[in-house]
Design a protein around this motif. Structure first.
Motif, short mmCIF file in Angstrom:
data_model
loop_
_atom_site.label_atom_id
_atom_site.label_comp_id
_atom_site.label_asym_id
_atom_site.label_seq_id
_atom_site.Cartn_x
_atom_site.Cartn_y
_atom_site.Cartn_z
N TYR A 138 0.83 -1.22 0.00
CA TYR A 138 0.00 0.00 0.00
C TYR A 138 0.86 1.26 0.00
O TYR A 138 1.94 1.30 0.59
CB TYR A 138 -0.93 0.02 1.22
CG TYR A 138 -1.98 -1.04 1.18
CD1 TYR A 138 -2.98 -1.03 0.21
CD2 TYR A 138 -1.98 -2.08 2.11
CE1 TYR A 138 -3.95 -2.02 0.16
CE2 TYR A 138 -2.94 -3.06 2.08
CZ TYR A 138 -3.92 -3.04 1.10
OH TYR A 138 -4.86 -4.02 1.06
N GLU A 139 0.28 2.27 -0.63
CA GLU A 139 0.92 3.57 -0.72
C GLU A 139 0.81 4.26 0.65
O GLU A 139 -0.21 4.13 1.34
CB GLU A 139 0.12 4.40 -1.73
CG GLU A 139 0.93 5.34 -2.57
CD GLU A 139 0.00 6.09 -3.50
OE1 GLU A 139 0.07 7.34 -3.47
OE2 GLU A 139 -0.77 5.46 -4.23
N PHE A 140 1.83 4.99 1.06
CA PHE A 140 1.78 5.74 2.33
C PHE A 140 1.05 7.06 2.07
O PHE A 140 1.37 7.76 1.11
CB PHE A 140 3.20 6.01 2.84
CG PHE A 140 3.87 4.78 3.35
CD1 PHE A 140 3.70 4.37 4.66
CD2 PHE A 140 4.65 4.00 2.50
CE1 PHE A 140 4.31 3.21 5.13
CE2 PHE A 140 5.26 2.84 2.96
CZ PHE A 140 5.09 2.45 4.28
N ASP A 141 0.06 7.38 2.92
CA ASP A 141 -0.71 8.61 2.67
C ASP A 141 -0.07 9.82 3.36
O ASP A 141 -0.52 10.95 3.19
CB ASP A 141 -2.16 8.44 3.10
CG ASP A 141 -2.29 8.04 4.57
OD1 ASP A 141 -1.42 8.42 5.37
OD2 ASP A 141 -3.25 7.34 4.92
N GLU A 142 0.94 9.60 4.19
CA GLU A 142 1.68 10.66 4.89
C GLU A 142 0.82 11.43 5.90
O GLU A 142 1.22 12.47 6.39
CB GLU A 142 2.36 11.65 3.92
CG GLU A 142 3.41 11.01 3.02
CD GLU A 142 4.56 10.34 3.79
OE1 GLU A 142 4.79 10.71 4.95
OE2 GLU A 142 5.19 9.41 3.21
#
Ligand code: ZN
Ligand code: ZN
Length: 343
Positions: A138-142
């Motif tokens: 999964y992409e990190f949403d920060e």
């Protein structure tokens, strides 16, 4: 009359309570309410009893134990015993179709299979061996899940959407929640089992409610009960109404009516929870993300390092890619196979 009013009042109170908790859990009201309630209780209940209660609650909700699994099986066993012992036989006598009567058993078998899978399957434990592959999923949403976070308890880098479960003491990939009823975390690799378990549990409660209701209605029709009359407290002859009928049925078939009340209440509660779970699955959110959604920085685990430069931002769900893709992610979790192979 008194009994029915009290029963309906109790049922309404339980349902309102559950709905209120669901609404409040998204806000800070619930914590305030719990804190206020705890303060009131602390003045009423003696200290030794409070300590014992705290120990019991800690054991039940903060350690892995089989209490709720036993309670679950006991309640399920009691409902099915009553169904088999009374409802099934009476319904056969009234000429109900056998397929219709056997449906709850079929649902029970499927339910028990997925209940067991939910209990024993690995929810997606993050280990040193699979850490790297899970970091790519999964992409990190920060905002809620910044890059380069570490869990110092498990000594692993935290992939996006993961969380450390304090009950199980492990980090779980795509952490949803810790479920006391299955004594396990619900994460990326067992969310599909949990969803089918919940679906079949709701279906079996609803099927039993329908069968029992149809049976009681048939019984009233076949015996012409609704055409009868009775003498009220004032000595007047009255035609039987629905309230009297329910009370009469409760007195003559108490176990069946009690079971019906229980499965009806359960159908509403489980149905509501199932709708919520399906909504989360359709929008690709976990319970953890839904809960923390509007206060992304407020609930970090104390064991987890926070980047010093981070500033509060509004959380936005970046993982939803359409209904079918979202549902596909539940049933065919990304990287499950390659991560399992690496273990
Ligand atoms: Zn951890
Ligand atoms: Zn857990």
């Amino acid at each position: 009359m008194d009994f029915l009013v009290l029963f309906l009042f109790y049922l309404a109170l339980v349902l309102i309570g559950v709905v209120t908790i669901c609404i409040c859990s998204k806000t800070h009201y619930l914590r305030g309410l719990v804190r206020g309630g705890a303060q009131v209780i602390s003045h009423i209940i003696p200290e030794c009893l409070q300590r014992a209660m705290r120990k019991v609650l800690h054991y039940l909700f903060h350690t892995r134990n089989h209490t709720f699994i036993m309670l679950h099986l006991l309640l399920q066993g009691l409902v099915y015993a009553e169904y088999t012992w009374e409802v099934f036989g009476y319904c056969q006598e009234l000429g109900f179709s056998l397929h219709y009567l056997l449906l709850p058993y079929l649902l029970l078998v499927i339910n028990l299979v997925f209940f067991t899978l939910s209990c024993v399957s690995n929810p997606g434990t993050i280990t040193k061996a699979n850490e790297f592959s899970l970091l790519q999923v999964y992409e990190f949403d920060e905002v809620m899940f910044p890059k380069n976070m570490k869990c110092f308890t498990c000594n692993v880098r935290k992939p996006a959407r993961s969380k450390h479960c304090r009950v199980c003491n492990r980090c779980v990939h795509r952490f949803d929640h810790h479920c006391v009823w299955v004594n396990n975390c619900i994460g990326a690799w067992n969310a599909r089992y949990f969803l089918i378990y919940l679906l079949t549990l709701t279906a079996s409660a609803a099927t039993m409610a329908v069968v029992s209701t149809v049976f009681l209605v048939q019984l009233v029709v076949v015996s012409d009960l609704y055409l009868e009359t009775y003498v009220d407290d004032l000595g007047h002859l009255q035609v039987i109404d629905i309230v009297f009928l329910i009370q009469y049925l409760f007195l003559t078939l108490p176990r069946i009516v009690f079971m019906l009340g229980f499965v009806v209440m359960l159908s509403f509660l489980l149905g509501g929870y199932l709708c919520f779970t399906l909504y989360l699955a359709a929008t690709n959110q976990t319970t953890n993300e839904w809960y923390r959604g509007d206060r992304a920085w407020c609930h970090h685990c104390p064991h987890v390092a926070r980047p010093p430069s981070a500033e509060p931002q509004v959380y936005r769900n970046i993982h939803s890619h359409g209904l079918w893709s979202n549902l596909g992610e539940i049933f065919l979790p990304a990287a499950a196979h390659c991560a399992e192979k690496m273990n």
